[in-house]
Write an enzyme that holds these catalytic residues in place. Structure first.
Site, short mmCIF file in Angstrom:
data_model
loop_
_atom_site.label_atom_id
_atom_site.label_comp_id
_atom_site.label_asym_id
_atom_site.label_seq_id
_atom_site.Cartn_x
_atom_site.Cartn_y
_atom_site.Cartn_z
N CYS A 278 27.55 -31.02 83.86
CA CYS A 278 26.77 -32.24 84.18
C CYS A 278 25.29 -31.98 84.40
O CYS A 278 24.47 -32.37 83.58
CB CYS A 278 27.38 -32.91 85.41
SG CYS A 278 29.02 -33.54 85.10
N1 NAD Z 1 33.49 -31.94 84.64
C1 NAD Z 1 32.86 -32.71 85.47
O1 NAD Z 1 32.67 -32.34 86.63
C2 NAD Z 1 32.36 -34.09 85.08
C3 NAD Z 1 31.98 -34.97 86.09
C4 NAD Z 1 31.53 -36.23 85.74
C5 NAD Z 1 31.44 -36.60 84.40
N2 NAD Z 1 31.80 -35.72 83.42
C6 NAD Z 1 31.69 -36.19 82.04
O2 NAD Z 1 33.00 -36.52 81.55
C7 NAD Z 1 33.12 -36.19 80.17
C8 NAD Z 1 34.28 -35.26 79.96
O3 NAD Z 1 34.01 -34.04 80.64
P1 NAD Z 1 35.15 -33.03 81.06
O4 NAD Z 1 34.51 -32.10 82.02
O5 NAD Z 1 36.39 -33.75 81.47
O6 NAD Z 1 35.41 -32.30 79.66
P2 NAD Z 1 36.60 -31.27 79.30
O7 NAD Z 1 36.05 -30.38 78.26
O8 NAD Z 1 37.17 -30.69 80.55
O9 NAD Z 1 37.73 -32.20 78.67
C9 NAD Z 1 37.54 -32.92 77.50
C10 NAD Z 1 38.86 -32.97 76.73
O10 NAD Z 1 38.64 -33.84 75.62
C11 NAD Z 1 39.37 -33.31 74.52
N3 NAD Z 1 38.80 -33.89 73.30
C12 NAD Z 1 37.67 -33.55 72.65
N4 NAD Z 1 37.47 -34.36 71.60
C13 NAD Z 1 38.51 -35.24 71.58
C14 NAD Z 1 38.86 -36.32 70.75
N5 NAD Z 1 38.09 -36.69 69.72
N6 NAD Z 1 40.00 -36.97 71.01
C15 NAD Z 1 40.78 -36.62 72.04
N7 NAD Z 1 40.50 -35.60 72.89
C16 NAD Z 1 39.36 -34.93 72.65
C17 NAD Z 1 39.22 -31.82 74.65
O11 NAD Z 1 40.24 -31.14 73.95
C18 NAD Z 1 39.30 -31.64 76.18
O12 NAD Z 1 40.64 -31.39 76.59
C19 NAD Z 1 31.77 -35.61 79.77
O13 NAD Z 1 30.96 -36.61 79.22
C20 NAD Z 1 31.17 -35.14 81.09
O14 NAD Z 1 29.76 -35.15 81.06
C21 NAD Z 1 32.27 -34.47 83.73
#
Ligand code: NAD
Length: 448
Positions: A278
């Site tokens: 983030c």
């Molecule tokens: N990790 C954090 O602390 C956090 C906090 C707030 C917001 N976010 C936001 O949330 C979003 C997701 O982040 P995250 O940390 O959960 O990511 P992550 O990498 O942990 O998980 C994302 C998942 O999406 C899957 N994926 C990718 N492309 C795909 C598709 N086309 N169809 C289906 N699945 C797909 C991946 O295989 C993965 O398992 C990002 O935009 C991030 O900025 C993250």
């Protein structure tokens, strides 16, 4: 009274009696905890992820996310309430879909929208009238309207009457023992008021406080303001660390004393740099968007410049400290403590430890690491393994560098066994006088 029930009323009814099927696209740090909350609220939940590994792990009742207990996943899988799948067709029977796919930066530091676009296209292929679609991935203002809306309208659907489209930023803070998906207020902004109302009804089933705003752009910007606020304030205290270093003042003492002010001050602490999915990335989504509008976001650029220079500063501290012991970086054994990007979690993404290790190795150091949360990791094609924090390993090191201050580390033993500790987190503040010479981000202050 009309006997025709609108799609909105029908969906609200299905949310109310829990007959609605909810899908989550992307089962990572954000999507899996959210899917679990929907299960706990009594919905049947479909999890769609393109990763075979993630889906087979979850289908087997395991969890790859530290904050989600395997027991919870196993319980909902066994009850048939949670169905993970790699087949996007599972989306077609859903009443609501939340999208939580990655939003990284390209090498040029421009947004990489490929995951959001792929998810939007999957939704568009499976969409049906009466569906709610919520984008949760952090992104630039305008994404929901520019990337998702046209793909749904191409299917002949009208937003607000046929389908409902909303942006709602995720605020997950991995490892936070107090604030979870359920008790963290949820901001959401729909394309129309009906969209916001339907999404409020869905999230209200499993999240304590809903904060509706007037548009997706507002909701998109809320997340970017929050993370830019953190990035800028971390940049400010990191600069204060540099200022204190030059002035010979203890930055930690200054911050602790400033934090006694009961109003108008919020405590941030300096460190070896910023990490995670983030803070280092999200502000660049806003900077990029504003560049397209001919505006330069100076605070974002400056904070990024200061924060990304911190690993160099840490390595310079190590080099100077070794020099004081008549040693060069080349050939010295350096033990890095903590490689996760923050304490008590296992997330390595964008961790400043990666830069610290790379820079030390570029100077010829023999680097090992210890991290109780990260037994192994792979960087630039090379697999690394955490060493045990034995007395022998500590006394063998020419320098121990604390990059991440995990609570599980015995810092007293560490400073009793090591000869030189570079402490970038003030982790040794509570230890008694020890054998080690301690070099802080600012001049070492005698303790005892
Ligand atoms: N990790 C954090 O602390 C956090 C906090 C707030 C917001 N976010 C936001 O949330 C979003 C997701 O982040 P995250 O940390 O959960 O990511 P992550 O990498 O942990 O998980 C994302 C998942 O999406 C899957 N994926 C990718 N492309 C795909 C598709 N086309 N169809 C289906 N699945 C797909 C991946 O295989 C993965 O398992 C990002 O935009 C991030 O900025 C993250």
């Amino acid at each position: 009274m009309s006997a025709v029930v609108s799609l909105k009323e029908r969906l609200l009814g299905r949310l109310e009696d829990r007959s609605a099927v909810i899908s989550v696209i992307g089962l990572g740090y954000v999507g899996l905890p959210l899917a679990m909350e929907f299960c706990e609220a009594g919905f049947n939940v479909v999890g769609f992820d393109v990763s075979e590994r993630v889906v087979s792990l979850l289908s087997g009742g395991a969890s790859h996310i530290q904050d989600v207990p395997a027991e919870q996943v196993a319980r909902h899988v066994a009850a048939g309430r949670f169905r993970p799948s790699t087949d996007e067709k599972v989306l077609s029977t859903s009443d609501a879909i939340s999208i939580a796919v990655p939003t990284p930066l390209a090498k040029t530091r421009d947004p990489d929208m490929s995951y959001v676009i792929a998810a939007a296209e999957a939704v568009a292929r499976q969409v049906h009238p009466g569906m709610l679609i919520v984008l949760e991935s952090t992104t630039y203002p305008g994404t929901t309207r520019d990337v998702l809306q046209p793909r749904l309208e191409e299917k002949g659907l009208t937003i607000g009457t046929d389908v409902f489209l909303v942006f709602s930023p995720e605020r997950v803070d991995p490892g936070n023992p107090t604030w979870h998906t359920k008790n963290t207020p949820k901001v959401l902004g729909g394309i129309t008021a009906a969209c916001t109302a339907v999404a409020s009804a869905l999230y209200g089933t499993c999240i304590d406080t809903i904060v509706p705003v007037s548009s997706p752009e507002s909701a998109e910007l809320v997340k970017l303001l929050e993370n830019t606020f953190r990035s800028v304030n971390i940049g400010l205290v990191n600069e204060m660390g540099i200022v204190c270093d030059r002035l010979g003042v203890d930055v930690w003492e200054v911050i602790e004393a400033a934090a006694t002010k009961p109003f108008g001050f919020m405590k941030f602490t300096p460190g070896p740099g910023i990490g995670g999915h983030c803070i280092p990335l999200d502000p660049h989504y806003l900077a990029w968007k504003m560049r397209t509008l001919n505006y330069k976001t100076r605070f974002i650029d400056l904070a990024s410049e200061i924060n990304s220079a911190m690993p160099d500063l840490v390595v310079e501290k190590v080099a100077r400290a070794l020099n004081d012991d008549s040693k060069s970086v080349r050939g010295s054994r350096v033990l890095v403590i903590g490689v996760a990007y923050k304490k008590n979690i296992d997330d390595m993404r964008e961790s400043p430890a990666l830069d610290v290790i790379r820079l030390l190795e570029e100077r010829g150091a023999d680097v090992a690491y210890h991290d109780p949360h990260v037994p192994t990791y792979r960087d630039e094609g090379r697999e690394r393994k955490s060493v045990s924090l034995t007395d022998a390993e500590l006394s063998r090191a020419d320098a121990v560098v604390i990059v991440t201050d995990h609570s599980a580390i015995d810092y007293q033993r560490l400073s009793d066994r090591a000869s030189l500790v570079v402490d970038t987190r003030n982790a040794l503040a509570k230890t008694k006088t020890s054998r080690a010479r301690v070099v802080s981000l600012t001049p070492a202050v005698p303790r005892g």
